[in-house]
Design an enzyme around this catalytic site. Structure first.
Site, PDB file in Angstrom:
ATOM      1  N   GLU A  47     -32.585 -38.967  13.895  1.00 47.16           N
ATOM      2  CA  GLU A  47     -32.160 -37.841  14.724  1.00 47.16           C
ATOM      3  C   GLU A  47     -30.714 -38.058  15.167  1.00 47.16           C
ATOM      4  O   GLU A  47     -29.882 -37.154  15.124  1.00 47.16           O
ATOM      5  CB  GLU A  47     -33.080 -37.718  15.945  1.00 47.16           C
ATOM      6  CG  GLU A  47     -32.663 -36.595  16.876  1.00 47.16           C
ATOM      7  CD  GLU A  47     -33.613 -36.421  18.059  1.00 47.16           C
ATOM      8  OE1 GLU A  47     -34.569 -37.219  18.188  1.00 47.16           O
ATOM      9  OE2 GLU A  47     -33.377 -35.495  18.856  1.00 47.16           O
ATOM     10  N   GLY A  65     -42.094 -33.232  20.080  1.00 42.58           N
ATOM     11  CA  GLY A  65     -42.641 -33.389  21.435  1.00 42.58           C
ATOM     12  C   GLY A  65     -42.489 -34.801  21.949  1.00 42.58           C
ATOM     13  O   GLY A  65     -43.426 -35.602  21.909  1.00 42.58           O
TER      14      GLY A  65
HETATM   15  C1  FAD Z   1     -30.431 -28.849  23.780  1.00 42.68           C
HETATM   16  C2  FAD Z   1     -31.447 -29.905  23.954  1.00 42.68           C
HETATM   17  C3  FAD Z   1     -32.481 -30.005  23.034  1.00 42.68           C
HETATM   18  C4  FAD Z   1     -33.481 -30.951  23.191  1.00 42.68           C
HETATM   19  N1  FAD Z   1     -34.505 -30.961  22.303  1.00 42.68           N
HETATM   20  C5  FAD Z   1     -35.532 -31.797  22.488  1.00 42.68           C
HETATM   21  C6  FAD Z   1     -36.676 -31.742  21.644  1.00 42.68           C
HETATM   22  O1  FAD Z   1     -36.740 -30.956  20.716  1.00 42.68           O
HETATM   23  N2  FAD Z   1     -37.695 -32.560  21.898  1.00 42.68           N
HETATM   24  C7  FAD Z   1     -37.657 -33.472  22.899  1.00 42.68           C
HETATM   25  O2  FAD Z   1     -38.628 -34.211  23.046  1.00 42.68           O
HETATM   26  N3  FAD Z   1     -36.593 -33.571  23.733  1.00 42.68           N
HETATM   27  C8  FAD Z   1     -35.541 -32.736  23.549  1.00 42.68           C
HETATM   28  N4  FAD Z   1     -34.452 -32.797  24.400  1.00 42.68           N
HETATM   29  C9  FAD Z   1     -34.498 -33.704  25.522  1.00 42.68           C
HETATM   30  C10 FAD Z   1     -33.513 -34.858  25.495  1.00 42.68           C
HETATM   31  O3  FAD Z   1     -33.934 -35.829  24.588  1.00 42.68           O
HETATM   32  C11 FAD Z   1     -33.387 -35.399  26.917  1.00 42.68           C
HETATM   33  O4  FAD Z   1     -32.741 -34.416  27.682  1.00 42.68           O
HETATM   34  C12 FAD Z   1     -32.587 -36.682  26.976  1.00 42.68           C
HETATM   35  O5  FAD Z   1     -33.301 -37.738  26.399  1.00 42.68           O
HETATM   36  C13 FAD Z   1     -32.169 -37.052  28.409  1.00 42.68           C
HETATM   37  O6  FAD Z   1     -33.246 -37.046  29.290  1.00 42.68           O
HETATM   38  P1  FAD Z   1     -33.162 -36.260  30.677  1.00 42.68           P
HETATM   39  O7  FAD Z   1     -32.763 -34.878  30.338  1.00 42.68           O
HETATM   40  O8  FAD Z   1     -34.418 -36.468  31.371  1.00 42.68           O
HETATM   41  O9  FAD Z   1     -31.971 -36.916  31.464  1.00 42.68           O
HETATM   42  P2  FAD Z   1     -32.046 -38.218  32.392  1.00 42.68           P
HETATM   43  O10 FAD Z   1     -32.687 -39.316  31.622  1.00 42.68           O
HETATM   44  O11 FAD Z   1     -32.618 -37.864  33.692  1.00 42.68           O
HETATM   45  O12 FAD Z   1     -30.516 -38.555  32.545  1.00 42.68           O
HETATM   46  C14 FAD Z   1     -29.667 -38.054  33.584  1.00 42.68           C
HETATM   47  C15 FAD Z   1     -28.344 -38.806  33.549  1.00 42.68           C
HETATM   48  O13 FAD Z   1     -28.585 -40.179  33.837  1.00 42.68           O
HETATM   49  C16 FAD Z   1     -28.044 -41.002  32.834  1.00 42.68           C
HETATM   50  N5  FAD Z   1     -28.889 -42.181  32.651  1.00 42.68           N
HETATM   51  C17 FAD Z   1     -30.237 -42.243  32.529  1.00 42.68           C
HETATM   52  N6  FAD Z   1     -30.634 -43.490  32.312  1.00 42.68           N
HETATM   53  C18 FAD Z   1     -29.516 -44.257  32.282  1.00 42.68           C
HETATM   54  C19 FAD Z   1     -29.279 -45.656  32.107  1.00 42.68           C
HETATM   55  N7  FAD Z   1     -30.262 -46.517  31.845  1.00 42.68           N
HETATM   56  N8  FAD Z   1     -28.004 -46.087  32.156  1.00 42.68           N
HETATM   57  C20 FAD Z   1     -26.979 -45.218  32.377  1.00 42.68           C
HETATM   58  N9  FAD Z   1     -27.148 -43.900  32.573  1.00 42.68           N
HETATM   59  C21 FAD Z   1     -28.402 -43.431  32.513  1.00 42.68           C
HETATM   60  C22 FAD Z   1     -28.060 -40.126  31.602  1.00 42.68           C
HETATM   61  O14 FAD Z   1     -27.144 -40.604  30.624  1.00 42.68           O
HETATM   62  C23 FAD Z   1     -27.690 -38.787  32.178  1.00 42.68           C
HETATM   63  O15 FAD Z   1     -26.301 -38.708  32.295  1.00 42.68           O
HETATM   64  C24 FAD Z   1     -33.423 -31.857  24.257  1.00 42.68           C
HETATM   65  C25 FAD Z   1     -32.364 -31.791  25.175  1.00 42.68           C
HETATM   66  C26 FAD Z   1     -31.393 -30.825  25.025  1.00 42.68           C
HETATM   67  C27 FAD Z   1     -30.302 -30.780  26.029  1.00 42.68           C
END
Ligand code: FAD
Lengths: 379, 387
Positions: B248, B132
């Protein structure tokens, strides 16, 4: 075996790094000889210092007066050569020729190795026929003549050919142009009658020759290994040379990358250091990642080769191809991220670009080795 | 060396005797691997016997100490076991977030009591954990998370929402980042552990583009968490969270995951007798990169064991490994042609090629996106200004 240098290798790396940074530095060697218009493209004094350091004999057996070490150790020296763009006949003499001679007769080893160890002799190899590396087909002929042979044909891209005391020539003693068998390797002395060379300066200020063999008469004792069985000797020599060139290429890539990353921390535009721009940060980080991966492939291939593993051949081509593309990326990104100054002769980054081009062409470029990987993987 | 040779032959014999043929076939999707937990069932007798043999030997977590359910192997022995398993293509006996993520964090930050309890449960596949971390407003910028734990003396009352929680509906417990101090961004987070059956916890599956729904929205509505269920120190959970992310990323990178050179080219040639020359060239370039990356994986694991690897190197491994895996699946789709487009046919095992291809797109998002990995490399390895 872990995939990093052990303590002895780390010590060798330290001394090679220090030696090359001091004695083999760009201003002291590459620019110095280039600006003088040196016909050899390298300094013989430095080559003798290589001998004093023991580098020349890394791949020479202890019984023959060398250090009896392996491709990992030769690669350590080559990486520093690459990083400093140090011109020297190390790769052709101490890696390629030494690997071939190791399979030669007592007589041949006694004739040539002492001069190599001291850095008095320079050796070259003549393999390519035409502008691309394609040792699968060799046309140069060696016909039996009395107790010896007569060699006829043309060779290209003979690096250091004009400075060499002896040139190893791959020639056909039987069979058709593309047969695996029927090759023989010869140690050809520089003053052999019928041998002529046309020296050309290359983009990186190294000197190669177009070589013509016009009935060059050699005694039977010039044969390295077995008559008609030269393919095995050639392959061993090529493996060592290719992984050596890859190790040097990693040095070129790391040298160019380090220079570029330093520049990102110095140059200001728009009131910021250019290294603050994320577009450049990401490209530099991608480059870092590629260089690390390429370096791992090089060490793996060196270790496999030293262990006599069957997988070595595949991994050598993986490493040569990977380094070819990676070093190319490093020098292209290097010049681009330097902006205008990267285009000036005064600044070193362009020298890396030139060296990369020549080095990755040597013994098969990235495309050649990628093709080999496909074939070795069965498609 | 002699000891290691002996270990290798023992291991080889043990694997020969205990790893059923069915468990040596390539893993086609996540279902082929046992994930453990209270709700788990075995897919086959072979899967069960392989799992049980490994539990008894400590081989679900070979490098963990014996007291915590492992086999206590040192780095060299663990490498040999990896090599021997990969040589025969043995599947992992148990996969879990407990093994890859929570376990390493507990080994570093847990109390002795926590290690004995939780690590043994993980090693034996008894408890399945979920993670989480992410919230709707906190993805890449994870530290801005808001889920709040109100201190009530002997327990916290947790309220908030997590998202993208993989297998939340299949998991038994959650390791969870909870804000316990709203005035301190980095030093106001506590790394909590609690049962998913605690009143107030609910999950809602989210459908992925692959048609599967392996992750969920997870809601906390006045969830009571006893005050002893945290790792490390109160308000210092960010240290634990970051350490865990390193593991991870290492896991997602596939380092040590055996031969990634999937020999697509040879298989295709066998199958259809021809290979489009441009596809062949792309496959060959992929093989070069994949085989080189395998070497990097080996080097990384060797170096990390002796402290030679840069501490931020898992980020580089994750970046390169996931980009490569995506490329591999693009090539498999191209090689498979229209057959690989089938979504539910029997011949494709219910659309495995296309579903797996879509799943890989998450590799460079989950656990920190590729862009974030590049940011971390810029900052921590290249030391670039303002990164
Ligand atoms: C299949 C799957 C399983 C997952 N499992 C888990 C889980 O078990 N537990 C959990 O807690 N989370 C989980 N996640 C979540 C995952 O960790 C997040 O999706 C990830 O950290 C990205 O966050 P976001 O989706 O909010 O994207 P955002 O942070 O909104 O990113 C959107 C885009 O902006 C870019 N971006 C953002 N910030 C920057 C920056 N500073 N510089 C350049 N580019 C940037 C990103 O690279 C991306 O391309 C999972 C995700 C997936 C897809």
């Amino acid at each position: 075996m872990p995939l990093y240098h052990d303590d002895d290798q780390a010590m060798l790396a330290d001394s090679a790094r220090q030696f090359m940074a001091e004695e083999g530095a760009i201003n002291k060697q590459l620019r110095h000889w280039r600006d003088k218009g040196c016909k050899d493209g390298f300094g013989h004094e430095l080559w003798k210092q290589f001998g004093e350091m023991g580098f020349t004999g890394i791949l020479v057996a202890e019984d023959d007066g060398g250090l009896g070490l392996g491709n990992v150790e030769a690669g350590i020296v080559l990486e520093e050569i690459g990083r400093n763009l140090t011109p020297s006949p190390f790769l052709t003499s101490s890696v390629l020729a030494a690997t071939a001679l190791a399979q030669g007769s007592d007589d041949l080893r006694g004739r040539y190795l002492p001069g190599l160890l001291t850095g008095d002799s320079v050796f070259a190899v003549a393999i390519d026929e035409g502008a691309k590396h394609h040792p699968e087909a060799i046309k140069t002929k060696a016909e039996k003549s009395g107790n010896g042979f007569k060699l006829s044909g043309k060779k290209d891209f003979v690096i250091h050919g004009a400075s060499a005391d002896m040139i190893i020539v791959a020639a056909r003693t039987s069979g058709g142009d593309s047969d695996a068998d029927g090759l023989t390797l010869f140690a050809v002395p520089k003053d052999a009658a019928g041998l002529s060379q046309d020296a050309v300066k290359l983009v990186d200020s190294s000197v190669a020759t177009h070589m013509t063999l016009d009935g060059v008469a050699l005694a039977g004792d010039a044969v390295i290994g077995e008559v008609d069985g030269g393919r095995a000797v050639l392959n061993r020599m090529l493996n060592a040379g290719r992984i050596g060139a890859a190790a040097e290429g990693i040095g070129v890539a790391r040298g160019a990358m380090d220079m570029t990353v330093d520049y990102l921390k110095q140059r200001k535009q728009f009131g910021k250091l250019i290294g603050e721009f994320q577009a450049l940060q990401h490209r530099a980080s991608h480059l870092y990642s590629e260089v690390e991966i390429a370096r791992a492939a090089v060490i793996k291939a060196q270790q496999l080769l030293d262990a006599g593993s069957q997988k070595a051949e595949l991994m050598v081509s993986v490493a040569k191809a990977k380094v070819g593309r990676t070093a190319n990326l490093a020098v292209r990104e290097g010049v681009q991220m330097h902006g205008g100054i990267g285009m000036t002769d005064e600044y070193d980054i362009g020298l890396y670009m030139k060296r990369d081009r020549a080095l990755s062409e040597f013994l098969g470029d990235a495309n050649y080795h990628t093709e080999r990987v496909a074939q070795l993987n069965g498609y | 060396m002699a000891d290691l040779d002996a270990f290798r032959s023992e291991t080889r014999a043990w694997l020969e005797a205990n790893c059923p043929a069915e468990m040596r076939e390539p893993v086609r999707d996540e279902d082929d691997v046992y994930w453990g937990g209270r709700k788990a069932t075995f897919k086959s007798a072979a899967q069960k016997s392989w799992f049980e043999a490994c539990v008894a030997k400590g081989y679900t977590v070979p490098a963990w100490p014996k007291a915590y359910g492992g086999a206590g192997l040192d780095a060299a022995e663990a490498k040999i076991l990896r090599e021997e398993m990969s040589r025969i293509g043995a599947r992992p006996p148990l996969s879990s977030f407990g093994i890859w993520m929570l376990g390493p964090a507990l080994l570093k930050f847990g109390t002795e009591e926590q290690k004995v309890k939780y690590l043994n449960e993980i090693a034996r596949g008894e408890i399945r954990w979920c993670q989480g971390y992410s919230e709707p407003g906190a993805g890449s910028d994870l530290v801005s998370m808001q889920t709040f734990g109100d201190d009530q003396g002997d327990h916290w009352v947790v309220n908030g929402q997590k998202i993208w929680t993989s297998y939340a509906d299949a998991a038994d417990w959650i390791f969870c980042l909870v804000r316990t101090d709203k005035t301190n961004k980095y030093q106001g987070i506590t790394f909590m552990l609690f049962d998913m059956e605690t009143p107030g916890v609910s999950t809602k599956p989210i459908l992925l583009i692959s048609g599967n729904s392996p992750f969920c929205e997870t809601f906390f509505d006045d969830v009571k968490v006893p005050k002893d269920q945290f790792v490390g120190e109160i308000n210092r959970g960010w240290d634990v969270a970051k350490y865990l992310l390193g593991h991870e990323r290492e896991m997602i990178s596939g380092a040590g995951g055996g031969d990634r050179n999937s020999a697509i080219g040879a298989a295709m040639l066998r199958h259809s007798g021809t290979l489009d020359p441009i596809l062949r060239a792309e496959l060959a370039m992929f093989d070069v990169d994949a085989l080189a990356y395998n070497c990097m994986g080996e080097r990384f694991l060797d170096e990390i064991k002796v402290g030679k690897a840069h501490p931020a190197q898992p980020n580089m491994m994750k970046y390169a490994g996931t980009e490569l895996n995506k490329r591999r699946h693009e090539l498999m789709m191209a090689a498979g042609g229209s057959r690989s487009l089938e979504w539910d046919s029997e011949e494709t095992g219910g659309g495995k090629p296309s579903r797996n291809w879509l799943r890989t797109k998450a590799n460079s998002i989950e656990g920190g996106t590729s862009e974030v990995m590049l940011n971390v490399i810029s900052k921590r390895i290249l030391d670039l200004p303002g990164a």
